[in-house]
Write a protein that holds these residues in place. Sequence first.
Motif, mmCIF file in Angstrom:
data_model
loop_
_atom_site.group_PDB
_atom_site.id
_atom_site.type_symbol
_atom_site.label_atom_id
_atom_site.label_comp_id
_atom_site.label_asym_id
_atom_site.label_seq_id
_atom_site.Cartn_x
_atom_site.Cartn_y
_atom_site.Cartn_z
ATOM 1 N N LEU A 1 -10.390 -22.663 31.530
ATOM 2 C CA LEU A 1 -9.345 -22.861 31.726
ATOM 3 C C LEU A 1 -7.805 -22.677 30.546
ATOM 4 C CD1 LEU A 1 -8.041 -22.264 34.949
ATOM 5 C CD2 LEU A 1 -7.861 -25.128 34.964
ATOM 6 N N ASP A 2 -8.298 -23.256 30.484
ATOM 7 C CA ASP A 2 -7.406 -23.331 29.111
ATOM 8 C C ASP A 2 -7.070 -22.113 28.418
ATOM 9 O OD1 ASP A 2 -6.183 -26.118 29.319
ATOM 10 O OD2 ASP A 2 -7.377 -27.072 28.353
ATOM 11 N N THR A 3 -7.997 -22.181 28.106
ATOM 12 C CA THR A 3 -7.972 -20.787 26.794
ATOM 13 C C THR A 3 -7.835 -19.608 27.730
ATOM 14 O OG1 THR A 3 -10.429 -21.361 26.554
ATOM 15 C CG2 THR A 3 -9.980 -19.589 25.782
ATOM 16 N N LEU A 4 -8.266 -19.270 28.907
ATOM 17 C CA LEU A 4 -7.851 -18.105 29.541
ATOM 18 C C LEU A 4 -6.527 -17.913 30.002
ATOM 19 C CD1 LEU A 4 -10.245 -17.979 32.413
ATOM 20 C CD2 LEU A 4 -9.701 -16.258 30.886
ATOM 21 N N GLU A 5 -5.874 -19.406 30.568
ATOM 22 C CA GLU A 5 -4.724 -19.351 30.991
ATOM 23 C C GLU A 5 -3.402 -19.264 29.636
ATOM 24 O OE1 GLU A 5 -2.491 -23.494 31.366
ATOM 25 O OE2 GLU A 5 -0.992 -22.530 32.617
ATOM 26 N N TYR A 6 -4.315 -19.617 28.036
ATOM 27 C CA TYR A 6 -3.362 -19.315 26.963
ATOM 28 C C TYR A 6 -3.146 -17.833 26.184
ATOM 29 C CZ TYR A 6 -2.584 -19.017 21.868
ATOM 30 O OH TYR A 6 -2.352 -19.766 20.592
ATOM 31 N N SER A 7 -4.493 -17.337 26.578
ATOM 32 C CA SER A 7 -4.511 -16.266 26.352
ATOM 33 C C SER A 7 -3.322 -14.842 27.368
ATOM 34 C CB SER A 7 -5.482 -15.550 26.642
ATOM 35 O OG SER A 7 -6.685 -16.378 25.679
ATOM 36 N N LEU A 8 -3.816 -15.064 28.666
ATOM 37 C CA LEU A 8 -2.813 -14.500 29.230
ATOM 38 C C LEU A 8 -1.858 -14.633 29.782
ATOM 39 C CD1 LEU A 8 -5.562 -15.087 32.232
ATOM 40 C CD2 LEU A 8 -4.945 -13.336 31.391
ATOM 41 N N SER A 9 -1.155 -15.604 29.052
ATOM 42 C CA SER A 9 0.053 -16.318 28.943
ATOM 43 C C SER A 9 0.733 -14.919 27.358
ATOM 44 C CB SER A 9 0.252 -17.810 29.104
ATOM 45 O OG SER A 9 0.173 -18.194 29.755
ATOM 46 N N ARG A 10 0.391 -15.145 26.629
ATOM 47 C CA ARG A 10 0.220 -14.278 25.653
ATOM 48 C C ARG A 10 0.633 -13.325 25.562
ATOM 49 N NH1 ARG A 10 -2.194 -15.922 19.887
ATOM 50 N NH2 ARG A 10 -1.781 -13.090 19.743
ATOM 51 N N GLN A 11 -0.545 -12.334 26.781
ATOM 52 C CA GLN A 11 -0.175 -11.301 27.053
ATOM 53 C C GLN A 11 1.345 -10.859 27.950
ATOM 54 O OE1 GLN A 11 -2.479 -8.616 25.984
ATOM 55 N NE2 GLN A 11 -3.181 -9.933 24.314
ATOM 56 N N GLY A 12 1.997 -11.445 27.946
ATOM 57 C CA GLY A 12 2.803 -11.381 29.125
ATOM 58 C C GLY A 12 3.138 -11.744 30.623
ATOM 59 N N TYR A 13 1.338 -12.261 30.553
ATOM 60 C CA TYR A 13 1.688 -12.778 32.155
ATOM 61 C C TYR A 13 1.680 -13.987 32.798
ATOM 62 C CZ TYR A 13 -1.755 -8.281 31.861
ATOM 63 O OH TYR A 13 -2.157 -7.615 31.564
ATOM 64 N N GLU A 14 2.878 -14.292 33.893
ATOM 65 C CA GLU A 14 2.799 -14.525 34.600
ATOM 66 C C GLU A 14 1.554 -15.650 35.059
ATOM 67 O OE1 GLU A 14 6.147 -14.701 37.134
ATOM 68 O OE2 GLU A 14 5.976 -16.187 37.876
ATOM 69 N N VAL A 15 1.248 -16.675 34.473
ATOM 70 C CA VAL A 15 0.099 -17.398 34.444
ATOM 71 C C VAL A 15 -0.097 -18.767 35.586
ATOM 72 C CG1 VAL A 15 -2.325 -17.882 33.850
ATOM 73 C CG2 VAL A 15 -0.858 -16.387 32.395
ATOM 74 N N SER A 16 -0.818 -18.584 36.872
ATOM 75 C CA SER A 16 -0.992 -20.019 38.035
ATOM 76 C C SER A 16 -2.875 -20.379 37.400
ATOM 77 C CB SER A 16 -0.175 -20.248 38.966
ATOM 78 O OG SER A 16 -1.044 -18.748 39.611
ATOM 79 N N VAL A 17 -2.787 -21.824 37.210
ATOM 80 C CA VAL A 17 -4.017 -21.642 37.614
ATOM 81 C C VAL A 17 -4.557 -23.061 38.169
ATOM 82 C CG1 VAL A 17 -4.107 -21.993 35.232
ATOM 83 C CG2 VAL A 17 -3.201 -23.717 35.795
ATOM 84 N N SER A 18 -5.884 -23.069 38.779
ATOM 85 C CA SER A 18 -6.781 -24.189 39.976
ATOM 86 C C SER A 18 -7.794 -24.448 39.447
ATOM 87 C CB SER A 18 -6.261 -23.668 40.860
ATOM 88 O OG SER A 18 -7.036 -24.464 41.986
ATOM 89 N N ASN A 19 -8.552 -25.665 39.327
ATOM 90 C CA ASN A 19 -9.527 -25.540 39.492
ATOM 91 C C ASN A 19 -10.699 -26.048 40.491
ATOM 92 O OD1 ASN A 19 -8.939 -28.014 40.085
ATOM 93 N ND2 ASN A 19 -8.399 -29.315 37.776
ATOM 94 N N ASP A 20 -10.139 -26.034 41.866
ATOM 95 C CA ASP A 20 -11.224 -26.371 43.051
ATOM 96 C C ASP A 20 -10.572 -24.553 44.431
ATOM 97 O OD1 ASP A 20 -11.218 -29.082 44.653
ATOM 98 O OD2 ASP A 20 -10.304 -26.935 45.978
ATOM 99 N N GLY A 21 -11.700 -25.107 44.992
ATOM 100 C CA GLY A 21 -11.412 -23.821 45.843
ATOM 101 C C GLY A 21 -10.687 -23.344 46.626
ATOM 102 N N ALA A 22 -10.729 -25.057 47.657
ATOM 103 C CA ALA A 22 -9.722 -24.532 48.332
ATOM 104 C C ALA A 22 -8.405 -25.173 47.551
ATOM 105 C CB ALA A 22 -10.457 -26.163 49.217
#
Length: 263
Positions: free
Chosen positions: A38-59
């Motif tokens: 999750l951390d890696t994805l958030e970091y990489s996507l932010s670096r590419q200029g995307y606005e990133v939000s994250v969650s670790n739970d389905g609901a």
Amino acid sequence: MKIEVPHKVWGGMMERAKGNETNSRPKVLVVEDEPSLLDTLEYSLSRQGYEVSVSNDGAKALDLARKERPDLVILDVMLPTLDGFEVCRILRQEMSAPILMLTARADEVDKVVGLEVGADDYLTKPFSMRELMARVKALLRRVRMVREEVASEEKAAADETSPVERLVFPDLTIDLGRREMYYKQQLFHLKPKEFELLVFLARNRGIVMSRDLILERVWGWDYDGGSRTVDVHVRWLREKVEEDPSNPTRIVTVRGIGYRFEG
Ligand code: CA
């Protein structure tokens, strides 16, 4: 690999297209319960200029998606409370954002593709960030192309149905599309019949219009008020479009008949 895009998904995408045109930074929602990934994805996507939000739970991810309205969802299959397949099915009912699923096993791939949960693409773990970014870009490009197509169709439709028509006279402009009148650059809001009367007279510039004809054309043949109505509305108009309303030069009275618009 065959991916079915249900018709209503495209419909939903068109609805979204209107609201999000100006958002230049795409929003990506990442749903993954493995903290390091999750951390890696958030970091990489932010670096590419995307606005990133994250969650670790389905609901919780569902709630977040409803609130954030992301442009793209990256969704793990194995998740607490609600698995990725369920989240994907529900999201598909509610929004048109493309969904990229992250699967760990071959049987999950079968489910993503074979059971048509509605995912747009999938990646099998482990995957490279380069591969993921390529998929993200491709999915967002597809969304953007649909939006641009919708926007240009809407623009074409708008151009067809509402031509900008204006009647322009010295110090007086009548905007037929907006139903507005400007006198000496000042905007006036006219009552509906007042506006229609002005347009009717202005379109027949230089021609004497009888009260009866004005009544019939502006108020309708079944109007049962008297011709005094015309006089009252002309008086209101003169207060707005004449230099001196008591000595009118624009809407002049033709004695015994009616009125003539002079321009
Ligand atoms: Ca997982």
